[in-house]
Design an enzyme around this catalytic site. Structure first.
Site, PDB file in Angstrom:
ATOM      1  N   LYS A  78       0.856  -1.188   0.000  1.00  0.00           N
ATOM      2  CA  LYS A  78       0.000   0.000   0.000  1.00  0.00           C
ATOM      3  C   LYS A  78       0.894   1.242   0.000  1.00  0.00           C
ATOM      4  O   LYS A  78       1.899   1.292   0.700  1.00  0.00           O
ATOM      5  CB  LYS A  78      -0.895   0.008   1.235  1.00  0.00           C
ATOM      6  CG  LYS A  78      -1.715  -1.240   1.416  1.00  0.00           C
ATOM      7  CD  LYS A  78      -3.120  -1.162   0.960  1.00  0.00           C
ATOM      8  CE  LYS A  78      -3.865  -0.004   1.562  1.00  0.00           C
ATOM      9  NZ  LYS A  78      -5.019   0.348   0.776  1.00  0.00           N
ATOM     10  N   THR A  80       0.558   4.242   1.250  1.00  0.00           N
ATOM     11  CA  THR A  80       0.715   4.946   2.530  1.00  0.00           C
ATOM     12  C   THR A  80       1.795   4.274   3.375  1.00  0.00           C
ATOM     13  O   THR A  80       2.647   4.954   3.954  1.00  0.00           O
ATOM     14  CB  THR A  80      -0.620   4.972   3.295  1.00  0.00           C
ATOM     15  OG1 THR A  80      -1.571   5.680   2.506  1.00  0.00           O
ATOM     16  CG2 THR A  80      -0.470   5.642   4.644  1.00  0.00           C
ATOM     17  N   ALA A  82       4.207   2.243   2.243  1.00  0.00           N
ATOM     18  CA  ALA A  82       5.481   2.354   1.522  1.00  0.00           C
ATOM     19  C   ALA A  82       6.138   3.703   1.798  1.00  0.00           C
ATOM     20  O   ALA A  82       7.360   3.788   1.945  1.00  0.00           O
ATOM     21  CB  ALA A  82       5.269   2.155   0.025  1.00  0.00           C
ATOM     22  N   ARG A  83       5.338   4.735   1.922  1.00  0.00           N
ATOM     23  CA  ARG A  83       5.879   6.072   2.195  1.00  0.00           C
ATOM     24  C   ARG A  83       6.402   6.207   3.620  1.00  0.00           C
ATOM     25  O   ARG A  83       7.098   7.165   3.937  1.00  0.00           O
ATOM     26  CB  ARG A  83       4.811   7.125   1.916  1.00  0.00           C
ATOM     27  CG  ARG A  83       4.482   7.188   0.436  1.00  0.00           C
ATOM     28  CD  ARG A  83       3.285   8.035   0.149  1.00  0.00           C
ATOM     29  NE  ARG A  83       2.830   7.748  -1.210  1.00  0.00           N
ATOM     30  CZ  ARG A  83       2.159   8.597  -1.951  1.00  0.00           C
ATOM     31  NH1 ARG A  83       1.841   9.788  -1.491  1.00  0.00           N
ATOM     32  NH2 ARG A  83       1.783   8.254  -3.168  1.00  0.00           N
ATOM     33  N   LEU A 103       2.674 -12.897   4.470  1.00  0.00           N
ATOM     34  CA  LEU A 103       3.253 -11.616   4.074  1.00  0.00           C
ATOM     35  C   LEU A 103       4.646 -11.473   4.675  1.00  0.00           C
ATOM     36  O   LEU A 103       4.828 -11.685   5.877  1.00  0.00           O
ATOM     37  CB  LEU A 103       2.383 -10.462   4.577  1.00  0.00           C
ATOM     38  CG  LEU A 103       0.909 -10.522   4.221  1.00  0.00           C
ATOM     39  CD1 LEU A 103       0.122  -9.537   5.068  1.00  0.00           C
ATOM     40  CD2 LEU A 103       0.724 -10.239   2.742  1.00  0.00           C
ATOM     41  N   GLU A 104       5.610 -11.116   3.861  1.00  0.00           N
ATOM     42  CA  GLU A 104       6.950 -10.801   4.347  1.00  0.00           C
ATOM     43  C   GLU A 104       7.001  -9.285   4.467  1.00  0.00           C
ATOM     44  O   GLU A 104       6.880  -8.579   3.460  1.00  0.00           O
ATOM     45  CB  GLU A 104       8.009 -11.308   3.368  1.00  0.00           C
ATOM     46  CG  GLU A 104       7.995 -12.823   3.205  1.00  0.00           C
ATOM     47  CD  GLU A 104       7.007 -13.332   2.163  1.00  0.00           C
ATOM     48  OE1 GLU A 104       6.551 -12.557   1.306  1.00  0.00           O
ATOM     49  OE2 GLU A 104       6.670 -14.526   2.217  1.00  0.00           O
ATOM     50  N   GLN A 123      -2.330  -4.716  -1.441  1.00  0.00           N
ATOM     51  CA  GLN A 123      -3.412  -4.800  -2.425  1.00  0.00           C
ATOM     52  C   GLN A 123      -3.114  -5.919  -3.409  1.00  0.00           C
ATOM     53  O   GLN A 123      -1.981  -6.059  -3.885  1.00  0.00           O
ATOM     54  CB  GLN A 123      -3.568  -3.490  -3.179  1.00  0.00           C
ATOM     55  CG  GLN A 123      -4.732  -3.515  -4.146  1.00  0.00           C
ATOM     56  CD  GLN A 123      -4.930  -2.193  -4.859  1.00  0.00           C
ATOM     57  OE1 GLN A 123      -4.026  -1.712  -5.497  1.00  0.00           O
ATOM     58  NE2 GLN A 123      -6.124  -1.647  -4.741  1.00  0.00           N
ATOM     59  N   TYR A 136      -0.960 -24.715  -9.798  1.00  0.00           N
ATOM     60  CA  TYR A 136      -0.316 -24.959  -8.504  1.00  0.00           C
ATOM     61  C   TYR A 136      -0.912 -26.196  -7.837  1.00  0.00           C
ATOM     62  O   TYR A 136      -0.202 -27.019  -7.276  1.00  0.00           O
ATOM     63  CB  TYR A 136      -0.478 -23.724  -7.617  1.00  0.00           C
ATOM     64  CG  TYR A 136       0.449 -23.720  -6.433  1.00  0.00           C
ATOM     65  CD1 TYR A 136       1.766 -23.279  -6.555  1.00  0.00           C
ATOM     66  CD2 TYR A 136       0.025 -24.148  -5.186  1.00  0.00           C
ATOM     67  CE1 TYR A 136       2.629 -23.273  -5.477  1.00  0.00           C
ATOM     68  CE2 TYR A 136       0.881 -24.147  -4.094  1.00  0.00           C
ATOM     69  CZ  TYR A 136       2.174 -23.708  -4.244  1.00  0.00           C
ATOM     70  OH  TYR A 136       3.034 -23.705  -3.172  1.00  0.00           O
ATOM     71  N   GLN A 146      -2.330 -23.511   2.896  1.00  0.00           N
ATOM     72  CA  GLN A 146      -1.675 -23.077   4.129  1.00  0.00           C
ATOM     73  C   GLN A 146      -2.603 -22.255   5.021  1.00  0.00           C
ATOM     74  O   GLN A 146      -3.403 -21.464   4.552  1.00  0.00           O
ATOM     75  CB  GLN A 146      -0.388 -22.311   3.840  1.00  0.00           C
ATOM     76  CG  GLN A 146      -0.569 -20.948   3.237  1.00  0.00           C
ATOM     77  CD  GLN A 146       0.754 -20.306   2.840  1.00  0.00           C
ATOM     78  OE1 GLN A 146       1.822 -20.883   2.946  1.00  0.00           O
ATOM     79  NE2 GLN A 146       0.680 -19.080   2.367  1.00  0.00           N
TER      80      GLN A 146
END
Length: 154
Positions: A78, A80, A82-83, A103-104, A123, A136, A146
């Site tokens: 996202k 926001t 990232a900033r 999520l890493e 996102q 997959y 998972q």
């Protein structure tokens, strides 16, 4: 696109062994991943987790996904977050992959950053493609179905 939300359980790398020595000197080996390299933690009582400057953790989404055979999904951070220095790294969700998305999350800023459970963390962008030869699910991928914060599998 679709905004995914951050769940309340996490895993972080241990920085030392129980006796206080040695782990920082041992490299993380992707061919010999070890569950003991991680500490399981949860969000604080106020529903937040703080990632220290330069910190890294594994989290997961609240949502569970069943990707259709003709869809490829890319995950983007996202703007926001990232900033503020938060990078969310996720490999593509392949056709017919299912599960909770791990999520890493990396804080590349020089200051700690607070994240909120249940808030948007990334996102997903969906792309429809043509027929695929092997999905997959067809190849019984090791992360299929998972649940929870699943670490690297060899």
């Amino acid at each position: 696109g679709y905004d995914v939300r951050l769940a309340d359980d996490f895993k972080v790398f241990r920085t030392q062994t129980e006796d206080g020595y040695g782990l920082l000197q041992v490299p993380i080996d992707p061919l010999r991943a070890n569950e003991r390299d991680y500490i399981v933690t949860r969000a604080r009582k106020d529903g937040t987790i703080i990632i220290p400057a330069g910190g890294f953790l594994l989290g997961r989404t609240v949502e569970y996904f069943n990707v259709p055979r003709d869809i490829l999904v890319m995950c983007l951070g996202k703007s926001t977050l990232a900033r503020l220095g938060i990078q969310v790294i996720v490999t593509p969700l392949e056709p017919e992959w299912s599960g909770e998305l791990v999520l890493e999350i990396y804080n590349c800023s020089p200051r700690p950053v607070k994240l909120y459970v249940g808030h948007g963390i990334a996102q997903l962008v969906f792309s429809r493609g043509g027929p695929i030869k092997t999905s997959y699910a067809d190849r019984a991928g090791k992360y299929q179905g998972q649940i929870g914060v699943v670490t690297a599998k060899v």
